[in-house]
Design a protein around this motif. Structure first.
Motif, mmCIF file in Angstrom:
data_model
loop_
_atom_site.group_PDB
_atom_site.id
_atom_site.type_symbol
_atom_site.label_atom_id
_atom_site.label_comp_id
_atom_site.label_asym_id
_atom_site.label_seq_id
_atom_site.Cartn_x
_atom_site.Cartn_y
_atom_site.Cartn_z
ATOM 1 N N THR A 118 -33.544 -40.434 -35.875
ATOM 2 C CA THR A 118 -34.814 -40.559 -35.163
ATOM 3 C C THR A 118 -34.977 -41.953 -34.570
ATOM 4 O O THR A 118 -35.346 -42.105 -33.399
ATOM 5 C CB THR A 118 -35.987 -40.274 -36.119
ATOM 6 N N VAL A 119 -34.675 -42.976 -35.361
ATOM 7 C CA VAL A 119 -34.809 -44.357 -34.890
ATOM 8 C C VAL A 119 -33.805 -44.638 -33.775
ATOM 9 O O VAL A 119 -34.126 -45.295 -32.770
ATOM 10 C CB VAL A 119 -34.614 -45.350 -36.058
ATOM 11 N N ARG A 120 -32.579 -44.129 -33.923
ATOM 12 C CA ARG A 120 -31.542 -44.348 -32.909
ATOM 13 C C ARG A 120 -31.899 -43.670 -31.594
ATOM 14 O O ARG A 120 -31.734 -44.243 -30.518
ATOM 15 C CB ARG A 120 -30.198 -43.830 -33.423
ATOM 16 N N ASP A 121 -32.411 -42.442 -31.674
ATOM 17 C CA ASP A 121 -32.691 -41.664 -30.467
ATOM 18 C C ASP A 121 -34.028 -42.034 -29.808
ATOM 19 O O ASP A 121 -34.145 -42.013 -28.583
ATOM 20 C CB ASP A 121 -32.693 -40.165 -30.789
ATOM 21 N N GLU A 122 -35.024 -42.358 -30.629
ATOM 22 C CA GLU A 122 -36.378 -42.545 -30.103
ATOM 23 C C GLU A 122 -36.808 -44.005 -30.033
ATOM 24 O O GLU A 122 -37.803 -44.322 -29.384
ATOM 25 C CB GLU A 122 -37.388 -41.776 -30.982
ATOM 26 N N GLY A 123 -36.080 -44.900 -30.709
ATOM 27 C CA GLY A 123 -36.473 -46.309 -30.699
ATOM 28 C C GLY A 123 -37.324 -46.663 -31.904
ATOM 29 O O GLY A 123 -37.930 -45.791 -32.544
ATOM 30 N N LYS A 124 -37.382 -47.962 -32.185
ATOM 31 C CA LYS A 124 -38.073 -48.409 -33.403
ATOM 32 C C LYS A 124 -39.595 -48.252 -33.314
ATOM 33 O O LYS A 124 -40.283 -48.259 -34.337
ATOM 34 C CB LYS A 124 -37.732 -49.871 -33.699
ATOM 35 N N ASN A 125 -40.148 -48.129 -32.082
ATOM 36 C CA ASN A 125 -41.599 -47.986 -31.919
ATOM 37 C C ASN A 125 -42.037 -46.536 -31.737
ATOM 38 O O ASN A 125 -43.170 -46.279 -31.333
ATOM 39 C CB ASN A 125 -42.080 -48.807 -30.719
ATOM 40 N N ALA A 126 -41.140 -45.614 -32.023
ATOM 41 C CA ALA A 126 -41.462 -44.197 -31.826
ATOM 42 C C ALA A 126 -42.599 -43.745 -32.745
ATOM 43 O O ALA A 126 -42.705 -44.188 -33.892
ATOM 44 C CB ALA A 126 -40.224 -43.344 -32.099
ATOM 45 N N ILE A 127 -43.448 -42.880 -32.221
ATOM 46 C CA ILE A 127 -44.476 -42.241 -33.040
ATOM 47 C C ILE A 127 -43.847 -41.021 -33.700
ATOM 48 O O ILE A 127 -43.297 -40.153 -33.025
ATOM 49 C CB ILE A 127 -45.689 -41.822 -32.195
ATOM 50 N N ILE A 128 -43.933 -40.975 -35.006
ATOM 51 C CA ILE A 128 -43.322 -39.896 -35.788
ATOM 52 C C ILE A 128 -44.415 -39.039 -36.423
ATOM 53 O O ILE A 128 -45.327 -39.568 -37.056
ATOM 54 C CB ILE A 128 -42.413 -40.469 -36.895
ATOM 55 N N SER A 129 -44.327 -37.737 -36.218
ATOM 56 C CA SER A 129 -45.220 -36.810 -36.931
ATOM 57 C C SER A 129 -44.570 -36.509 -38.273
ATOM 58 O O SER A 129 -43.642 -35.695 -38.357
ATOM 59 C CB SER A 129 -45.416 -35.521 -36.126
ATOM 60 N N LEU A 130 -45.045 -37.195 -39.287
ATOM 61 C CA LEU A 130 -44.459 -37.048 -40.624
ATOM 62 C C LEU A 130 -45.197 -35.945 -41.377
ATOM 63 O O LEU A 130 -46.399 -36.064 -41.661
ATOM 64 C CB LEU A 130 -44.560 -38.383 -41.375
ATOM 65 N N LYS A 131 -44.487 -34.856 -41.694
ATOM 66 C CA LYS A 131 -45.095 -33.704 -42.368
ATOM 67 C C LYS A 131 -44.821 -33.767 -43.862
ATOM 68 O O LYS A 131 -43.668 -33.853 -44.289
ATOM 69 C CB LYS A 131 -44.544 -32.402 -41.777
ATOM 70 N N VAL A 132 -45.907 -33.725 -44.633
ATOM 71 C CA VAL A 132 -45.800 -33.798 -46.093
ATOM 72 C C VAL A 132 -46.685 -32.715 -46.707
ATOM 73 O O VAL A 132 -47.915 -32.816 -46.685
ATOM 74 C CB VAL A 132 -46.242 -35.179 -46.628
ATOM 75 N N ASP A 133 -46.058 -31.684 -47.244
ATOM 76 C CA ASP A 133 -46.792 -30.612 -47.936
ATOM 77 C C ASP A 133 -48.002 -30.115 -47.148
ATOM 78 O O ASP A 133 -49.132 -30.077 -47.651
ATOM 79 C CB ASP A 133 -47.243 -31.101 -49.326
ATOM 80 N N GLY A 134 -47.789 -29.743 -45.903
ATOM 81 C CA GLY A 134 -48.869 -29.178 -45.105
ATOM 82 C C GLY A 134 -49.704 -30.188 -44.346
ATOM 83 O O GLY A 134 -50.478 -29.813 -43.460
ATOM 84 N N GLU A 135 -49.596 -31.462 -44.698
ATOM 85 C CA GLU A 135 -50.316 -32.513 -43.986
ATOM 86 C C GLU A 135 -49.401 -33.173 -42.965
ATOM 87 O O GLU A 135 -48.188 -33.261 -43.170
ATOM 88 C CB GLU A 135 -50.830 -33.582 -44.951
ATOM 89 N N THR A 136 -49.984 -33.648 -41.871
ATOM 90 C CA THR A 136 -49.213 -34.348 -40.851
ATOM 91 C C THR A 136 -49.816 -35.726 -40.611
ATOM 92 O O THR A 136 -51.035 -35.850 -40.394
ATOM 93 C CB THR A 136 -49.188 -33.573 -39.525
ATOM 94 N N PHE A 137 -48.978 -36.745 -40.647
ATOM 95 C CA PHE A 137 -49.412 -38.123 -40.422
ATOM 96 C C PHE A 137 -48.691 -38.676 -39.197
ATOM 97 O O PHE A 137 -47.471 -38.556 -39.082
ATOM 98 C CB PHE A 137 -49.087 -38.997 -41.644
ATOM 99 N N GLN A 138 -49.468 -39.271 -38.294
ATOM 100 C CA GLN A 138 -48.878 -39.930 -37.126
ATOM 101 C C GLN A 138 -48.516 -41.360 -37.534
ATOM 102 O O GLN A 138 -49.400 -42.194 -37.738
ATOM 103 C CB GLN A 138 -49.858 -39.936 -35.955
#
Length: 208
Positions: free
Chosen positions: A51-71
């Protein structure tokens, strides 16, 4: 659009369990930041690096954790210098409607005319400070150097602010310059040595 990354809750924080997570190819991580209580999670090491290689270090990641999503953005990470492996990551939850300050890579494009003529390219600045909302942060800022002659420079003031971000660096800061090539006085040195040799020989003859 944010890239999606899956994470798993990590409630057992003992050293043995953390070691087990790493052996399974995971990276222990922490989620913290805007409007969220810190959470300990684990993410797949290969997926995070990709993800870091393809999108860059400043990429916004939708992190999914047990049904919750964090930007989130990858705020910091630690690497084992011996094994060259990720050992920990910090994910910062961002406010998508609020501007933030970040460093964006500067990428030079083209081959300067001055370099073709023997000039030396020097790039003192490799990242540019910008202020923008998370979705407006550029992955990189490209600078065209193809028209630069020997002695020319590009300053921060020469860049045009993007429509969606503000440049924070001092306008007088040099991004790239084409230096005059160093002249090597090889021939002059050789001539000086040749002129000096007869004098030394004459001195020896006078001593004799």
């Amino acid at each position: 659009m944010a890239v999606v990354l899956q994470a798993n809750n990590r409630e057992d924080l003992t050293k043995s369990k953390t070691k087990e997570v790493r052996l399974a190819g995971g990276v222990p991580a922490v989620i913290y930041g805007y409007n969220v209580q810190p959470k300990t999670v684990a993410v797949d090491s290969i997926e995070l690096l990709k993800t870091v290689r393809d999108e860059g270090k400043n990429a916004i990641i939708s992190l999914k954790v047990d049904g919750e999503t964090f930007q989130v953005m990858l705020h910091e990470y630690q690497i084992d210098p011996l094994k060259d492996e990720l050992v920990h990551a910090d994910f910062y939850v961002v406010n998508m409607s609020e501007e933030m300050d970040v460093e964006v890579p500067l990428v030079l494009e083209g081959e300067a005319k001055g370099v073709k003529e023997g000039g030396v390219l020097q790039q003192p600045l490799y990242e540019l400070g910008v202020r923008a909302k998370p979705n407006d942060i550029p992955e990189q800022i490209t600078v065209d150097i193809s028209e630069l002659e020997v002695g020319d420079s590009i300053l921060v003031s020469d860049l045009k602010d993007g429509k969606n971000y503000e440049i924070l660096e001092d306008e007088a800061t040099t991004i790239v310059t084409i230096l005059v090539p160093d002249k090597e006085p090889v021939e002059e040195t050789e001539e000086a040595e040749e002129q000096a040799e007869p004098e030394v020989m004459n001195e020896k003859e006078s001593e004799e």
